[in-house]
Scaffold this motif. Structure first.
Motif, PDB file in Angstrom:
ATOM      1  N   TRP A 157       0.844  -1.195   0.000  1.00  0.00           N
ATOM      2  CA  TRP A 157       0.000   0.000   0.000  1.00  0.00           C
ATOM      3  C   TRP A 157       0.884   1.253   0.000  1.00  0.00           C
ATOM      4  N   LEU A 158       0.741   2.069  -1.027  1.00  0.00           N
ATOM      5  CA  LEU A 158       1.599   3.240  -1.197  1.00  0.00           C
ATOM      6  C   LEU A 158       0.750   4.485  -1.408  1.00  0.00           C
ATOM      7  N   SER A 159       1.237   5.601  -0.885  1.00  0.00           N
ATOM      8  CA  SER A 159       0.543   6.876  -1.042  1.00  0.00           C
ATOM      9  C   SER A 159       0.887   7.500  -2.384  1.00  0.00           C
ATOM     10  N   LEU A 160      -0.071   8.224  -2.939  1.00  0.00           N
ATOM     11  CA  LEU A 160       0.173   8.964  -4.173  1.00  0.00           C
ATOM     12  C   LEU A 160       0.553  10.413  -3.900  1.00  0.00           C
ATOM     13  N   GLU A 161       0.603  10.804  -2.627  1.00  0.00           N
ATOM     14  CA  GLU A 161       1.016  12.166  -2.303  1.00  0.00           C
ATOM     15  C   GLU A 161       2.510  12.322  -2.564  1.00  0.00           C
ATOM     16  N   GLU A 170      -6.808  13.909   2.888  1.00  0.00           N
ATOM     17  CA  GLU A 170      -6.343  12.534   3.002  1.00  0.00           C
ATOM     18  C   GLU A 170      -5.957  12.013   1.622  1.00  0.00           C
ATOM     19  N   ARG A 172      -4.984   9.508  -1.347  1.00  0.00           N
ATOM     20  CA  ARG A 172      -5.428   8.180  -1.747  1.00  0.00           C
ATOM     21  C   ARG A 172      -4.221   7.259  -1.847  1.00  0.00           C
ATOM     22  N   ARG A 173      -4.473   5.981  -1.610  1.00  0.00           N
ATOM     23  CA  ARG A 173      -3.409   4.982  -1.677  1.00  0.00           C
ATOM     24  C   ARG A 173      -3.727   3.987  -2.785  1.00  0.00           C
ATOM     25  N   ASN A 175      -2.671  -0.056  -4.238  1.00  0.00           N
ATOM     26  CA  ASN A 175      -2.075  -1.359  -3.945  1.00  0.00           C
ATOM     27  C   ASN A 175      -1.204  -1.712  -5.140  1.00  0.00           C
ATOM     28  N   PHE A 261      -6.578   1.785  -6.990  1.00  0.00           N
ATOM     29  CA  PHE A 261      -6.919   2.375  -5.711  1.00  0.00           C
ATOM     30  C   PHE A 261      -7.455   1.338  -4.751  1.00  0.00           C
ATOM     31  N   GLU A 262      -7.212   1.594  -3.457  1.00  0.00           N
ATOM     32  CA  GLU A 262      -7.784   0.721  -2.434  1.00  0.00           C
ATOM     33  C   GLU A 262      -9.289   0.912  -2.410  1.00  0.00           C
TER      34      GLU A 262
END
Length: 263
Positions: A157-161, A170, A172-173, A175, A261-262
Motif C-alpha cells: 500500500w503506497l501513497s500517491l502524495e 487525506e 489516496r493509496r 495497492n 486504488f484501495e
C-alpha cells in the motif's frame, strides 16, 4: 469398542466425498499460507547513484544467502554508478566543447539522466533478485518504486502524495502489485502563463520503472504543449496529475488509474 482407526474412517465417511474434496483443496492452501507467514523480512538500504535506496524482501534466507544478496546489490549499483559517471563525463565534454551553449551541463539535463538511471537501477535489481528466486519484494531507488509478489499483509500500500506539492486532505493509496510507480514534480517554465492551468506533479503506474519514467516524461512534455494525458499516453496508461487552475488545485486521474486504488 471402536478402534482409533475406525473412528477416523467413520468421521471422514460421515463428511462424505464433499468433505474429502474440501480438505483436498484447502490443505495445500493452508500449507502455503503457513509458509508465507514464516517468510522473514529482509531489509537492505544505503546510498548510491547520488540518492538513497531501500529494498524490502520477504524470503527464507540463511546468513550466507543474505550476504550474497547484499554483495550483489552493491555490485549492480556500482556498475550503474560507473555508467552514470561515464555519461556525465560525455555530457560535460560535449557542452564544454561547444562555445555557443553553456560551458556547464544544464542541471535539468543531469536531473533527467539521474531519473532514468534510478528507474533502470530499480528494474535491474528487481530482475536480478527474481533470478535468485526471490518472489516477494519492493525495490526503491531515488523515489522510484517497483514491487513483485506480495508481503504477508497481502499488498504493497503506497501513497500517491508527493513532497513539495500542496496538501489535498487525506491522500489516496494504491495497492502496487507487480508494477512500478514514478512521481515527478514539474518545473515551471519561464513562459508559463499564471492564468492558465499548469501541471505541478505527475504520478504514473506501469509494468516497469523504466516504462513509468518514460510515460511521466512524455506527460511533462505534453503539458507544455497543451495535450491531454489520453492523447499522449493512450487510454491504457495509469496516471495522476496535480493541476493548478485559477479555481485552485485539482487532482486528475486517467481511467486506467482507478483499478489501483484501495477499495
Amino acid at each position: 469398542m471402536i478402534s482409533l482407526a475406525s473412528r477416523r474412517f467413520s468421521g471422514l465417511a460421515h463428511g462424505g466425498p464433499a468433505l474429502f474434496m474440501f480438505l483436498l483443496v484447502m490443505l495445500p492452501m493452508a500449507l502455503l499460507s503457513a509458509c508465507r507467514s514464516q517468510l522473514q523480512e529482509q531489509l537492505y538500504q544505503g546510498t548510491a547513484l547520488g540518492t538513497g535506496y531501500h529494498i524490502t524482501l520477504y524470503a527464507d534466507l540463511d546468513a550466507t544467502e543474505r550476504d550474497r544478496i547484499a554483495v550483489g546489490i552493491q555490485g549492480e549499483l556500482a556498475q550503474l554508478q560507473q555508467q552514470r559517471e561515464a555519461l556525465l563525463g560525455t555530457l560535460a565534454a560535449a557542452f564544454s566543447a561547444t562555445p555557443k551553449v553553456l560551458a556547464a551541463t544544464p542541471v535539468a539535463l543531469v536531473d533527467e539522466l539521474d531519473r532514468l538511471i534510478h528507474a533502470l537501477a530499480v528494474d535491474r535489481l528487481t530482475e536480478w533478485l527474481t533470478e535468485l528466486e526471490v518472489e516477494h519484494m519492493m525495490v526503491e531507488v531515488g523515489g522510484v518504486i517497483r514491487t513483485r509478489g506480495l508481503p504477508p499483509g497481502g499488498g504493497w500500500w503506497l501513497s500517491l502524495e508527493h513532497a513539495g506539492l500542496p496538501e489535498q486532505g487525506e491522500g489516496r493509496r494504491i495497492n502496487l502489485t507487480d508494477a512500478a510507480l514514478v512521481h515527478r514534480l514539474v518545473r515551471p517554465t519561464p513562459v508559463a502563463i499564471p492564468a492558465l492551468p499548469r501541471t505541478l506533479g505527475i504520478s504514473v503506474v506501469a509494468a516497469t520503472a523504466s516504462e513509468a519514467s518514460r510515460q511521466a516524461l512524455l506527460l511533462m512534455v505534453a503539458d507544455q504543449q497543451g495535450t491531454t494525458p489520453s492523447q499522449t499516453l493512450g487510454v491504457d496508461s495509469a496516471a495522476r496529475l496535480v493541476v493548478k487552475t485559477p479555481q485552485g488545485i485539482e487532482i486528475r486521474y486517467t481511467t486506467a488509474m482507478e483499478p489501483w486504488f484501495e477499495s
